[in-house]
Scaffold this motif. Structure first.
Motif, mmCIF file in Angstrom:
data_model
loop_
_atom_site.group_PDB
_atom_site.id
_atom_site.type_symbol
_atom_site.label_atom_id
_atom_site.label_comp_id
_atom_site.label_asym_id
_atom_site.label_seq_id
_atom_site.Cartn_x
_atom_site.Cartn_y
_atom_site.Cartn_z
ATOM 1 N N PHE A 1 -3.215 10.498 14.614
ATOM 2 C CA PHE A 1 -2.273 9.612 15.071
ATOM 3 C C PHE A 1 -1.692 8.937 14.154
ATOM 4 O O PHE A 1 -2.153 8.423 12.965
ATOM 5 C CB PHE A 1 -3.252 8.455 15.805
ATOM 6 N N ALA A 2 -0.305 8.305 14.367
ATOM 7 C CA ALA A 2 0.452 7.328 13.457
ATOM 8 C C ALA A 2 -0.486 5.782 13.500
ATOM 9 O O ALA A 2 -1.113 5.816 14.412
ATOM 10 C CB ALA A 2 1.932 7.490 13.816
ATOM 11 N N ASP B 1 1.970 9.184 4.125
ATOM 12 C CA ASP B 1 2.919 8.130 3.867
ATOM 13 C C ASP B 1 3.932 8.203 5.094
ATOM 14 O O ASP B 1 4.040 9.098 5.835
ATOM 15 C CB ASP B 1 4.060 8.434 2.929
ATOM 16 N N ALA B 2 4.520 7.000 5.567
ATOM 17 C CA ALA B 2 5.575 7.049 6.644
ATOM 18 C C ALA B 2 6.803 7.491 6.473
ATOM 19 O O ALA B 2 7.509 8.219 7.158
ATOM 20 C CB ALA B 2 5.736 5.534 6.815
ATOM 21 N N ASP B 3 7.217 7.672 4.981
ATOM 22 C CA ASP B 3 8.512 8.216 4.618
ATOM 23 C C ASP B 3 8.214 9.745 4.080
ATOM 24 O O ASP B 3 7.348 9.973 3.468
ATOM 25 C CB ASP B 3 9.170 7.447 3.499
ATOM 26 N N THR B 4 9.416 10.464 4.215
ATOM 27 C CA THR B 4 9.392 11.712 3.391
ATOM 28 C C THR B 4 10.744 11.713 2.764
ATOM 29 O O THR B 4 11.892 11.454 3.123
ATOM 30 C CB THR B 4 9.197 12.747 4.430
ATOM 31 N N GLU B 5 10.618 11.672 1.192
ATOM 32 C CA GLU B 5 11.931 11.500 0.557
ATOM 33 C C GLU B 5 12.684 10.364 1.024
ATOM 34 O O GLU B 5 13.865 10.562 0.960
ATOM 35 C CB GLU B 5 12.914 12.935 0.540
ATOM 36 N N TYR C 1 0.942 -1.129 -0.093
ATOM 37 C CA TYR C 1 -0.054 -0.010 0.072
ATOM 38 C C TYR C 1 0.970 1.140 0.082
ATOM 39 O O TYR C 1 2.095 1.158 0.299
ATOM 40 C CB TYR C 1 -1.247 -0.083 1.153
ATOM 41 N N ALA C 2 0.179 2.315 -0.260
ATOM 42 C CA ALA C 2 1.113 3.528 -0.677
ATOM 43 C C ALA C 2 1.955 4.083 0.553
ATOM 44 O O ALA C 2 2.843 4.479 0.222
ATOM 45 C CB ALA C 2 0.210 4.758 -1.081
ATOM 46 N N PRO D 1 6.689 6.118 16.682
ATOM 47 C CA PRO D 1 5.451 5.861 15.986
ATOM 48 C C PRO D 1 6.168 4.987 14.514
ATOM 49 O O PRO D 1 7.335 5.306 14.328
ATOM 50 C CB PRO D 1 4.718 6.833 15.564
ATOM 51 N N HIS D 2 5.177 4.373 14.241
ATOM 52 C CA HIS D 2 5.599 3.891 12.645
ATOM 53 C C HIS D 2 4.632 5.085 12.107
ATOM 54 O O HIS D 2 3.535 5.068 12.144
ATOM 55 C CB HIS D 2 4.889 2.254 12.171
ATOM 56 N N PHE D 3 5.484 5.886 11.453
ATOM 57 C CA PHE D 3 5.091 7.490 11.088
ATOM 58 C C PHE D 3 3.817 7.609 9.975
ATOM 59 O O PHE D 3 3.179 8.474 9.845
ATOM 60 C CB PHE D 3 6.116 8.113 10.689
ATOM 61 N N GLU D 4 3.410 6.386 9.521
ATOM 62 C CA GLU D 4 2.194 6.616 8.472
ATOM 63 C C GLU D 4 1.073 6.919 9.222
ATOM 64 O O GLU D 4 0.796 6.520 10.227
ATOM 65 C CB GLU D 4 2.115 5.284 7.633
ATOM 66 N N LYS D 5 0.108 7.741 8.526
ATOM 67 C CA LYS D 5 -1.000 8.284 9.254
ATOM 68 C C LYS D 5 -2.159 7.820 8.615
ATOM 69 O O LYS D 5 -2.396 8.059 7.111
ATOM 70 C CB LYS D 5 -1.229 9.610 9.397
ATOM 71 N N MET D 6 -3.199 6.684 8.932
ATOM 72 C CA MET D 6 -4.051 6.217 8.166
ATOM 73 C C MET D 6 -5.245 6.931 8.601
ATOM 74 O O MET D 6 -6.002 7.294 9.738
ATOM 75 C CB MET D 6 -4.146 4.761 8.498
ATOM 76 N N LEU D 7 -6.232 6.965 7.491
ATOM 77 C CA LEU D 7 -7.585 7.364 7.670
ATOM 78 C C LEU D 7 -8.311 6.855 8.562
ATOM 79 O O LEU D 7 -9.043 7.290 9.567
ATOM 80 C CB LEU D 7 -8.417 7.591 6.205
#
Length: 675
Positions: free
Chosen positions: A252-253, A319-323, A50-51, A264-270
């Motif tokens: 929340f992550a 996303d969990a990542d940035t760049e 997933y993205a 956290p695992h930094f992704e934020k889910m709806l």
């Protein structure tokens, strides 16, 4: 493959589009893809992710962008990419196989299938170089190529045997009534699994137990259990003060990698934020907690500011990542705080937010936590605003623009309920706009579609959770707006869900995919709640709510279906309550009555507005509340409920037995107290 572009370019899924320029000749899941594998007599590489998935990005960069690996994959496999959020049915089938083979699961999920779709080898992430106990991805695909060349019949037989084993291990649960004793035992089991120091359940990694907390809050409302309320308050406070919560912008992550909610695992889910918004809003109105109120406000604003799409829906995730770096946007060092805030405020912020020279994350950086409640709230607000302003100048994580019906249903429910309870009409307006988008784009010829992007629907049909979560959302909108068409649409979805997803021979059991949906090697039917409600639990809750809002001729049918579904999940509730939180919410509501409140009065009547505001903030444990003019067309709850001596009145009923109408807020408050 032509010009370096594979067959994902027309996808609506942002995850698939992330891979459109890979040298691997990816294609979406389709009957044509399986037919190609049969025609070429080659196995299928199925890659599911997933993205917002960090390790999906890592494996893509390490392996799927490698031309040498791509050359092997393109020659010897049909390569299929699946967005697990867009096709949860495919994900469910092959995740079950992965867990059976390896004892664990996760994403990216990497499965090798026969041309008929039967899995013969499954795993998750594979590194570019071998590690102890784990081959490299290059070694793995070479081994699969050799095995398929030398013993294809053996692999096909193994795949067929696994599918038969999984079919034998799955099926409807036996019927077991969920009575008061079962609920008490479930709550006791949850208490035994509680982390008494950090809140939450179990150990690391720790996921927000939003549905369990909602169920425990309802249990407290029904029974007055102080321990149930304490569990909710402790866990809610620990999460809200931890690094899993965005202390600057709200939201929340997905989970914490540690037991203390620090990293956290930094992704934020709806879906997480929708479920947690609902829980914190209910906690806020039940306890007047300033912390719960603040988190409710910030999380609702996060949804509306950060995840709302131009079309009015809600995007799936950040996303969990940035760049390519996990957490890059969010973490801080003491020097960075000082650079933004100056020496005095920087040192103060480091103490308040737990930012140390050693760091709590990577390379001496720290996540932000709220370690203390400063007496100077104005200073805290100013510091937060300055840090957020500076953070927005950093590179930002990408957003998955995909609009998922079920997750938007969760967000609509949460925003509408919170908006009504806390008098935030802008949240209700956002919920209504999202619902209008879903009906306009996703609801076609009486059938629901799972996802859309940029206002254009994808091809994947909806699964049971989409019907259950969206129908519950429309029932909530019916209550907070009094508009009849939401009730009519919700009932259409419920009736379609019962017809399309019900098990053919086990009353109360439901499949996750419709009877006329794509035939996979197994028809998934998982009753357990996970990060989101199971489809069957979502449907049961919606059926119960609908039974309180429709006319008497339909109420009994909906309630009996909700009861049958709950009894079918009774063994799960009793044995594994942590994975039955949404079932528990339905069961608590069932045992509480549940409550119906009909407020009647002329439009614009201040008395009606006061009674409605009181009802919206007080109705408990899955009850319903609605306001409008007496006998309003299409609103059964207001039928045959007249004004009292010309004044606005509230009618309170429990279990279809009604008290005398009341005309004051004080009387309504007394009538809504637990009995």
């Amino acid at each position: 493959m032509m010009g370096g572009v594979n067959r994902l370019t027309e996808s609506t899924s942002p995850y698939l589009l992330q891979h459109k320029d890979n040298p691997v000749d990816w294609q979406p899941w389709s009957p044509a893809a399986l037919a190609e594998a049969r025609a070429r007599n080659v196995p299928i590489l199925l890659s599911v992710g997933y993205a917002a998935c960090h390790w999906c990005h890592v494996m893509a960069h390490e392996s799927f962008e490698d031309p040498a690996i791509a050359e092997v994959l393109n020659e010897h496999f049909v390569n299929i990419k699946v967005d697990r959020e867009e096709r949860p049915d495919i994900d469910a089938v092959y995740m079950t196989a992965t867990q059976a083979m390896t004892g664990h699961g996760g994403w990216p999920m990497t499965c090798f299938l026969t041309p008929d779709g039967e899995p013969f080898h499954c795993g998750t992430y594979y590194p570019p170089q071998p590690r102890p106990g784990m081959p490299s991805f290059r070694q793995l695909i070479a081994a699969v190529v050799d095995a398929w060349r030398e013993r294809p019949a053996e692999l096909a037989e193994a795949g067929g045997q696994l599918v038969e084993h999984l079919r034998a291990q799955t099926g409807p649960l036996t019927v077991a009534e969920v009575d008061g004793a079962v609920l008490d035992e479930a709550v006791a089991k949850l208490a035994a699994d509680l982390d008494p120091v950090n809140g939450g359940f179990g150990t690391a990694p720790k996921f927000p137990p939003s549905m369990v907390l909602e169920a425990l809050l309802r249990h407290y409302e029904r029974t007055g259990s102080a321990s149930a309320l304490s569990t909710v308050e402790q866990t809610a406070s620990a999460m809200a003060r931890g690094g899993i919560y965005d202390q600057l912008a709200g939201g929340f992550a997905r989970y914490s990698v540690d037991a203390e909610w620090i990293v956290p695992h930094f992704e934020k889910m709806l879906y997480d934020n929708a479920l947690l918004l609902r829980c914190y809003a209910h906690l806020a109105v039940r306890t007047d907690s300033p912390l719960a109120s603040r988190v409710t406000e910030q999380t609702a604003e996060f949804l509306c500011a950060e995840l709302r799409t131009p079309e009015g829906g809600f995007a799936s995730s950040l996303d969990a990542d940035t760049e390519g770096v996990e957490g890059l946007t969010y973490v801080w060092t003491p020097d960075q705080l000082t650079e933004v805030l100056g020496e005095s405020d920087g040192a103060w912020a480091a103490e308040v937010f737990g930012v140390t020279a050693q760091g709590t994350f990577e390379q001496g950086s720290s996540t932000l936590r709220l370690l203390t409640d400063p007496a100077d709230s104005e200073r805290l607000a100013r510091v937060r605003a300055e840090l957020l302003r500076a953070r927005r100048e950093r590179p930002q994580p990408q957003r998955d623009e995909k609009v998922i019906a079920a997750w938007n249903g969760l967000a609509i429910t949460a925003l509408a309920e919170a908006g009504a309870a806390l008098d935030r009409p802008q949240w209700i307006a956002a919920a209504r706009e999202a619902a209008e988008l879903l009906i306009r784009v996703h609801y076609v010829d009486g059938r629901l579609l799972r996802g859309s992007r940029d206002g254009i629907a994808g091809q994947a049909g909806a699964v049971l959770e989409d019907y259950g979560c969206l129908s519950e959302a429309l029932l909530t909108l019916h209550q907070v707006t009094g508009e009849p068409h939401w009730l009519a649409l919700a009932c259409e979805l419920l009736d379609a869900a019962v017809e399309l997803f019900a098990h053919e021979s086990a009353a109360g059991a439901y499949y996750d995919t419709p009877a006329d949906g794509e035939a996979l090697v197994q028809r998934p039917a998982d009753p357990g709640d996970n990060a989101t409600p199971s489809g069957a639990a979502a449907l049961a809750n919606s059926l119960l709510t609908a039974s309180l809002l429709v006319g008497a001729e339909r109420a009994d049918a909906y309630r009996s279906k909700a009861t049958a579904a709950l009894d079918r999940a009774g063994a799960l509730v009793a044995k594994m309550p942590r994975f039955a939180g949404h079932w528990l919410t339905a069961a608590e509501a069932m045992h509480a009555g549940p409550v119906q409140v009909a407020v009647v009065g002329a439009a614009g009547d201040p008395g009606r507005a006061e009674l409605w505001a009181s009802a919206a903030a007080q109705v408990r444990s899955g009850g319903v509340a609605l306001a409008g003019e007496p006998d309003a067309p299409g609103v059964p709850l207001l039928s045959q409920r007249p004004l009292v001596d010309g004044a606005a009145a509230a009618y309170v009923c429990r279990g279809y037995v009604c008290d005398r109408p009341v005309t004051t807020v004080a009387e309504l408050h007394a009538a809504l107290q637990p009995r």
